[in-house]
Every structure is written in C-alpha cells, then in structure tokens.
Design a protein around this motif. Structure first.
Motif, short mmCIF file in Angstrom:
data_model
loop_
_atom_site.label_atom_id
_atom_site.label_comp_id
_atom_site.label_asym_id
_atom_site.label_seq_id
_atom_site.Cartn_x
_atom_site.Cartn_y
_atom_site.Cartn_z
N PHE A 399 -15.06 12.77 1.32
CA PHE A 399 -16.45 12.90 1.74
C PHE A 399 -17.24 11.59 1.54
O PHE A 399 -18.23 11.35 2.23
N HIS A 400 -16.80 10.78 0.60
CA HIS A 400 -17.39 9.45 0.47
C HIS A 400 -17.18 8.66 1.76
O HIS A 400 -18.09 7.99 2.27
N SER A 401 -15.97 8.74 2.30
CA SER A 401 -15.66 8.04 3.55
C SER A 401 -16.44 8.62 4.72
O SER A 401 -16.94 7.87 5.57
N ILE A 402 -16.55 9.94 4.76
CA ILE A 402 -17.26 10.55 5.90
C ILE A 402 -18.74 10.25 5.81
O ILE A 402 -19.44 10.14 6.83
N ASN A 403 -19.27 10.11 4.60
CA ASN A 403 -20.68 9.75 4.46
C ASN A 403 -20.94 8.36 5.04
O ASN A 403 -21.95 8.13 5.71
N ASN A 404 -20.02 7.43 4.78
CA ASN A 404 -20.16 6.09 5.38
C ASN A 404 -20.13 6.16 6.90
O ASN A 404 -20.88 5.48 7.59
N TYR A 405 -19.24 7.02 7.42
CA TYR A 405 -19.12 7.22 8.87
C TYR A 405 -20.43 7.75 9.45
O TYR A 405 -20.92 7.25 10.48
N LEU A 406 -21.02 8.75 8.79
CA LEU A 406 -22.27 9.33 9.27
C LEU A 406 -23.42 8.33 9.20
O LEU A 406 -24.26 8.28 10.09
N GLN A 407 -23.44 7.55 8.12
CA GLN A 407 -24.51 6.58 7.96
C GLN A 407 -24.46 5.52 9.06
O GLN A 407 -25.49 5.12 9.60
N GLU A 408 -23.25 5.07 9.39
CA GLU A 408 -23.11 4.09 10.47
C GLU A 408 -23.53 4.69 11.80
O GLU A 408 -24.20 4.05 12.61
N LEU A 409 -23.15 5.95 12.03
CA LEU A 409 -23.53 6.65 13.26
C LEU A 409 -25.05 6.77 13.35
O LEU A 409 -25.66 6.54 14.41
N PHE A 410 -25.67 7.13 12.22
CA PHE A 410 -27.12 7.27 12.19
C PHE A 410 -27.81 5.94 12.45
O PHE A 410 -28.77 5.87 13.23
N ASP A 411 -27.33 4.89 11.80
CA ASP A 411 -27.96 3.57 11.97
C ASP A 411 -27.92 3.13 13.43
O ASP A 411 -28.91 2.61 13.96
N ARG A 412 -26.76 3.35 14.08
CA ARG A 412 -26.65 3.00 15.51
C ARG A 412 -27.60 3.85 16.34
O ARG A 412 -28.28 3.35 17.24
N GLY A 413 -27.61 5.15 16.05
CA GLY A 413 -28.47 6.06 16.80
C GLY A 413 -29.95 5.74 16.65
O GLY A 413 -30.71 5.78 17.62
N TYR A 414 -30.35 5.40 15.42
CA TYR A 414 -31.75 5.11 15.17
C TYR A 414 -32.18 3.84 15.90
O TYR A 414 -33.30 3.76 16.44
N ARG A 415 -31.29 2.84 15.94
CA ARG A 415 -31.61 1.62 16.69
C ARG A 415 -31.84 1.94 18.17
O ARG A 415 -32.73 1.37 18.81
N GLU A 416 -31.04 2.86 18.70
CA GLU A 416 -31.21 3.24 20.11
C GLU A 416 -32.51 4.00 20.32
O GLU A 416 -33.21 3.81 21.32
N ILE A 417 -32.85 4.87 19.36
CA ILE A 417 -34.09 5.64 19.48
C ILE A 417 -35.29 4.70 19.45
O ILE A 417 -36.28 4.90 20.17
N GLN A 418 -35.20 3.65 18.63
CA GLN A 418 -36.27 2.67 18.58
C GLN A 418 -36.47 2.00 19.94
O GLN A 418 -37.56 1.52 20.25
N ARG A 419 -35.38 1.97 20.74
CA ARG A 419 -35.47 1.41 22.10
C ARG A 419 -35.78 2.50 23.13
O ARG A 419 -35.59 2.31 24.32
N ASN A 420 -36.17 3.69 22.63
CA ASN A 420 -36.47 4.85 23.48
C ASN A 420 -35.25 5.35 24.24
O ASN A 420 -35.36 5.93 25.33
N ASN A 421 -34.07 5.13 23.67
CA ASN A 421 -32.84 5.70 24.22
C ASN A 421 -32.41 6.85 23.30
O ASN A 421 -32.05 6.64 22.15
N ALA A 592 -7.98 9.03 6.76
CA ALA A 592 -6.73 8.33 7.04
C ALA A 592 -6.99 6.93 7.58
O ALA A 592 -6.31 5.96 7.22
N GLU A 593 -8.00 6.79 8.45
CA GLU A 593 -8.35 5.47 8.99
C GLU A 593 -8.90 4.56 7.90
O GLU A 593 -8.64 3.35 7.89
N THR A 594 -9.66 5.14 6.98
CA THR A 594 -10.20 4.37 5.85
C THR A 594 -9.07 3.82 4.99
O THR A 594 -9.09 2.66 4.57
N VAL A 595 -8.08 4.66 4.71
CA VAL A 595 -6.93 4.24 3.91
C VAL A 595 -6.17 3.12 4.61
O VAL A 595 -5.75 2.14 3.99
N GLU A 596 -6.02 3.23 5.91
CA GLU A 596 -5.30 2.22 6.68
C GLU A 596 -5.98 0.86 6.57
O GLU A 596 -5.32 -0.19 6.53
#
Length: 717
Positions: A399-421, A592-596
């Motif tokens: 879940f530590h790894s999935i939290n990083n995944y969600l945070q990155e997804l959120f950061d990308r999404g928020y940048r798009e929302i700031q551009r009204n996308n 698994a991708e994080t371990v790799e």
C-alpha cells in the motif's frame, strides 16, 4: 511506587532529556552487519537515528536484540527508500526531534484522560503547533509540513481546518483565496467542513440543506428544512470552529442547480458565541476521537453574501445567471484529495504502528514449547502467528507503493484541471474511491488481527492497539462509506468496459480490459508462483472475469425488462466484488513493478520481492474461490500456491523485526507498552499502570457499598 528496569539505562539521547528510538547507529543493541555499516556511512545521515528511548546496549531485551542481529538488508537504507530519499529522512527526523523535545506535545498519561481533558489538550497542542511552526520556520508548503502530524502523533485539534483551507484552495476563485486563506493560515478564523447530514452522507446529491439566492440583497439564504438535513459529524464544529464550508442545494428562481459549497460564519470572532440563526454543538460520545468536537449544525435563514459561494468552477452572477466552468463533479474534488491523503497520513501509518507493536511483542513474548525440554518459544516462531502478522506487514509495503502511484496520478490530474482539462477526473475519482475502500477495509482488519495476536495484553489500552483499531475503524465510514465507494468504482469500470467493446479509448488503469485472453494459469510447480508475471496475470484474469461477468448479468437483466436501477441493485454485491478485484490487481501489479525498479538496490530488492510474493499469494490463498471459479487456476495449482505462501512465512519471519524497525517510529510516537524499541514489555506495563488515577485515589465504592457489605457479613459470622 516506581519499578526499576531490570536493565536500567545509563544514557539518554543527546537531543532530548527523554529518549526516543534508535533505528540503527552507534547506540544500537548489536553490531550492524557490514552492509548496514557501509550503508549508514555512505549516506552520512545525522545521528538522529540514535535517539534512544532510555535504551542502550544492555537495556534491550535479548530476544529482541537477537532479531536485529541477522537482518538480511540495511534497515537504514530501507527507511531512506520508504521516505523517498536521504533528505526526506533527515527532515522527518529533525521534525520528530523538535516536536518530541517539546513538553507541550507530550502524550504521557493520555490513556487516562477524560473527554474534556483530551479535547482541551488537543486544542492546546494545535495552538502551540501554530506557534512552533513559526518559531521553526516551517510553512505549509515547506518540506517539513508533511511530517508534522506524524510527529505529533495523537490528539490534536483543527484537522478539519486543513480541509476547510483545502476546499477554498481547490474550489475558490483567486479573490476568495486571497481573502480567506491568509485569515485561516493565521488562525484569525478556524474552519470546519460541513457536508454530512443526519440523513445523508456519501450520497451527496441527496443532501437537503438549501441555499436560495436572493437577488434583491445579493445573498444566499441557507436553511435546514428538516431534522434529517442537520449537518452532523463535522470535526471542530462542536466547540471550536468560527467558520465552515457548508454544502447545500443551490436554488435560483425556484430552480435547483445541485450541491454547491458556501463559506458560512457560525461563531462570533469577539466572544465565540453562536451567530444569529445558527444552532450548533457537540454530537456526544463516540467509539474514539473523543478529543475531536464532532458537531451538529442547524441553519435558520442564515444569510451569506453572494461572494461566499466558492466559485472557481461555478458562479451565480448578480442578475441570477448561473455559470458553470468544467465538470459538475469538480465540487467533489476536495473529497478526492482528502481520500488520497487519508490513506498515507492516517490509515497506512496506523497499520505500520500496529505491525511494529505486534511483531516486536511477538519476538519477546514466550509461550508454550515447540520442542519438549526446550524453553518456551517466541510466539513469532509459531507458523500461525506468522500467518497472522506477516501478510499485514507485506500489505504495508504494497500500500505504500500504491499510495505513491495514486499521488502521482493526482498530481498529473490536478495539473490538467488547472488548465481546465477535466478528462482525468473520472479515473481519479474511481481510483481514489476504490482504493480508499480497499485499503481502509484491509488495514482495519489487519489492525484488529494485530491486536488479537497480542492476546490479553493487546486488549489493554496501554498496548496502544485499541486506540489504533477504533481510530482506523472509523476510516471505513468517513470520507465515503466503503460499499458506496466501491460501487462508484464499479460504475466507472462498467462504463470503461462498454467503451472498450466499441473501440473507444479508456484510461490507463483499465486498458487491460481490451486485452482479455482466455486461457489457464501456466504454472507447473510451486516455484512458478514466485514469478510476478504468473500471479499478476492471475489477478488480471480474475479482475477482468468479475467485471465482464457482472456487466453481462447487468445487461441480461435490463434486456429482460428489469428497470435499470433495479438491475443495478440486483448486481451490487458482485459489482463491489469486481471493483475490489480491480483495485487488488492494480496493487499487485504496481508492487511488482516497484520491486523491478529496485534493481540497483539489491539488498532491499530481495526482501521487497519476498514481501510482494507474500502479498500476492496471500490474496490468492485467502480468496481461492474467485481464482478457481472458471478453472484458470486448478486445484493442484492452488495447492502449489498454498505451499509457496507458507514457505514465504518462514523466510520473511527472519526479517520481521528489522522490517518494522525500518518504519522508524519513536517510542513516543508509538505510545505503546508492548511496542517499545527495547522490548521491556512487562516492566513498562507495570510502570504505566501505576499512573492510573484509580491507583492514587480513594476507592469511591468502599465507604458506600463495600464497607457495609463486608461488615454486615462479618457481624453475622
């Protein structure tokens, strides 16, 4: 009476008068392995890793010391990896040191406080924290801020104030941000977040509070039309908040435009009395969170200026014209951000603490004999205890790894929302909902397992586990009830499946639905199930099958004449199961991708691979039916899974204590008689019990009840 430790410490930390927690360093119990020594020296971290909690060499329980002697990896290196780098570790430890050396933040005797005492202490700490941040030069956008609440680690007020500010920052215009955020940042006002009502929680469209626009006065008139519309549960509302963000149904010229957020003052800034038209108070005792003044709010013709509706994306103009910019779902975006931060800041941290307490205790608690004639065994040596505690430990890292995944997804999404996308909103909402449900449900069950795995002592408040459990249990309910959230994720999945079938593009997390292949699991022996490709494909197959079969059932029902909403209701159990399966698959795949990616960190990669394998195989072992259902995994293959899973328990058990040491919790943070770094469990339990007021006060029942009872019987004798 004070009990002397069998091995009384002779040194304390160079930083605090009371010690805290050595991770690895020159005050370590045993000599570190060469790999550990090299790692620590290479990183040249400050020696805050030696913050001893009154424990030096001979003060540590030998049973716990021996566990640390044979770590297969550098604990310090793993800590740094979890933190995201050396600088993050250094910053976090500096924040912890500053907080824990300040007596105002002491948690001593917290377990013996009344509700009012806990509330007052929480407010005192919150007020002092504001002063402390100023003194230390910490800001809310600085690197230290993310570690402050972990360091305070306990009862502190004004947490909803953060959500109040976040709502304004996310949903407010530039002018509104400029007006309200400085006031909130300087605590000239104290905010809350009033969304949930007595009659409605997760279903926001059903909220009943109304906000009617009065064009003649350029105001919104807010009302609680009936008892079920009363705001109920907002933190800091009962006694503390001066303002709140109220979610209400917007009406203009008699037409409803849906739920919108409004800033409402509820208490006077002069004397803290309730404002006209406001009825508010505390909702009463709860299962925990007694330090939080969860409140109720009733509004009777409360007028707020037109500018108080947060209007970055929706605005009511002076003439009553309504303008929407972007997706109507944007008003719920604050909850998406809260859910993501909730997982890291509260839920996962509590499971980490529970694992630390239970595993350290299990390494020093001896019970019964594995072999006749030998001393009683450490309970961690029993396979049944390993099977209780090691899957939750593996889940922490997953879940530590999935939290990083969600945070990155959120950061990308928020940048798009700031551009009204707003294109990323559906996926972001679906994943934040599904993972909030999956992670909170799993972690809550895991914390309870940790508590029960500690036997009778786990039931003691002094173990720290009951409060961890009752706190984390609430996370399954607030910020969205889990079943409802899973169904929101399921709705997204069904839509994506339909899009895939017509060749339309879908978000990255669901592209696997376009590449479903029939087939069987190719594993030939139990070692094949230690191949991440094998078990990741099994999870993918299982998730896809559940989504496709449930969508097919839904379609069959509607085609047979069942109304859409009835058909949906008839499929909700399977829809929730499909949503959970999707999130479980993403978690395994991501781990698994994080371990790799850890190829350059060989020592850490090896133990992380074991944990990833354990997490994945535990999921198959525990949910055998859904993997066996269509024959993708056969009966003999399930036996292979079981065998590999049980073998892994013995492998990871050797590193169990170092793996929780890597979480780097100080003893003050854990606040547990069972989980301290030195493992002196029994002395600490007895010492802490002496602090109970019941041991220093006159027995209130003796004079009135016990004395007459005893003397009456004695006279008859």
């Amino acid at each position: 009476m004070q009990v002397q430790h069998l091995n009384q410490p002779t040194e304390t930390s160079p930083y605090c008068s009371q010690a805290n927690h050595p991770l690895q360093g020159c005050q370590q119990v045993t000599s570190p392995s060469p790999s550990q020594s090299n790692s620590v020296s290479r990183m040249a971290l400050p020696e805050t890793s030696k913050y001893s909690q009154g424990s030096v060499l001979d003060g540590v329980n030998p049973d716990l010391a021996s566990e640390r002697q044979t770590a297969s990896f550098s604990v310090e290196k793993l800590t740094v990896w979890l933190d995201g780098g050396v600088e993050h570790t250094r910053t976090r430890r500096a924040v912890v040191e500053a907080i824990e050396c300040d007596p105002v933040f002491s948690r001593e005797n917290q377990y013996f406080q009344s509700q009012n005492e806990r509330y007052e202490a929480a407010v005192r700490k919150a007020v002092h924290l504001h002063k402390k941040m100023h003194e230390m030069g910490w800001t809310e956008d600085g690197p230290e801020f993310k570690y402050i609440y972990r360091a305070v680690s306990g009862d502190i007020a004004f947490l909803l104030h953060r959500i109040f500010k976040r709502s304004i920052l996310m949903l407010g215009s530039d002018q509104q941000i400029a007006k309200w955020i400085p006031l909130a940042t300087q605590y000239q006002i104290i905010g809350s977040y009033a969304q949930t009502e007595l009659g409605h929680g997760t279903y926001l469209q059903g909220l009943e509070t109304t906000a009617v626009f009065d064009m003649t006065t350029q105001e919104f008139i807010l009302n609680t039309p009936k008892i079920s519309a009363m705001k109920w549960w907002p933190g800091d509302m009962g006694r503390s908040a001066t303002h709140t963000v109220v979610f209400a149904q917007l009406y203009i010229h008699g037409k409803c435009y849906g739920v919108h957020p409004f800033i409402v003052q509820i208490r006077s800034l002069q004397d803290h009395s309730l404002c006209p038209g406001i009825t508010a108070g505390d909702i009463g005792p709860k299962m925990n969170f007694e330090h939080v003044d969860n409140g109720y709010l009733l509004l009777q013709n409360v007028r707020v200026p037109r500018e108080n509706m947060l209007n970055k994306f929706c605005e009511v103009q002076p003439d009553g014209n309504y303008i929407r910019r972007g997706s109507p779902q944007i008003n719920y975006f604050t909850m998406t951000t809260v859910r993501i931060s909730l997982l890291a800041d509260e839920v996962l941290t509590r499971l980490m603490k529970a694992c630390t307490i239970a595993i350290r205790y299990s390494a020093v608690r001896r019970q019964s004999k594995l072999m006749p004639g030998e001393q009683e065994a450490k309970i961690l040596d029993y396979q049944t205890q390993q099977e209780k505690l090691l899957p939750p430990l593996a889940a922490v890292y997953a879940f530590h790894s999935i939290n990083n995944y969600l945070q990155e997804l959120f950061d990308r999404g928020y940048r798009e929302i700031q551009r009204n996308n707003f294109d990323t909103l559906p996926e972001l909402h679906a994943l934040s909902s599904g993972f909030k449900a999956l992670v909170t449900q799993y972690c809550t069950s895991a914390v309870e397992i940790c508590l029960r795995a500690c036997g009778g002592h786990g039931y003691s408040m002094l173990s720290g586990l009951p409060s961890l459990y009752t706190n984390i249990l609430a996370s399954c309910i607030y910020e969205g009830e889990n079943t409802i959230l899973l169904l929101q994720t399921a709705r997204f999945l069904v839509k994506c499946l339909k899009a895939v079938s017509t060749g339309q593009p879908v978000p990255p997390s669901v592209t696997y639905l376009a590449a479903v292949k029939p087939g069987k699991c190719p594993a030939k022996n139990k070692s094949d199930f230690l191949c991440s490709d094998i078990y990741t494909e099994a999870y993918q197959h299982m998730a896809a099958r559940l989504i496709i079969s449930t969508a097919a059932k839904l379609q069959d029902l509607t085609q047979s004449g069942v109304k859409k909403h009835d058909a949906w209701n008839l499929c909700t159990v399977q829809l929730a199961q499909a949503a959970k399966a999707h999130c479980h698959y993403i978690t395994v795949k991501n781990f698994a991708e994080t371990v790799e990616k850890l190829k350059t960190e060989a020592g850490i990669q090896k133990i992380m691979k074991h944990l990833c394998d354990l997490f994945a195989l535990h999921g198959i072992f525990s949910n055998a039916g859904v993997f066996l259902h269509d024959g993708y995994i056969s009966g003999p293959q399930m036996d292979m899974v079981t065998s590999s899973y049980l073998d892994l328990l013995a492998v990871i058990r050797k590193d169990a204590v170092p793996l929780v040491d890597a979480f780097d919790f100080t003893d003050k943070t854990l606040n547990s008689a069972l989980g301290s770094y030195d493992g002196q469990v029994y002395q600490r339990l007895y010492e802490w019990a002496q602090k109970s007021p019941t041991n220093t006060q006159m027995n209130p029942a003796y004079k009135r009840y016990l004395k007459p009872l005893l003397h009456n019987r004695l006279s008859k004798l």
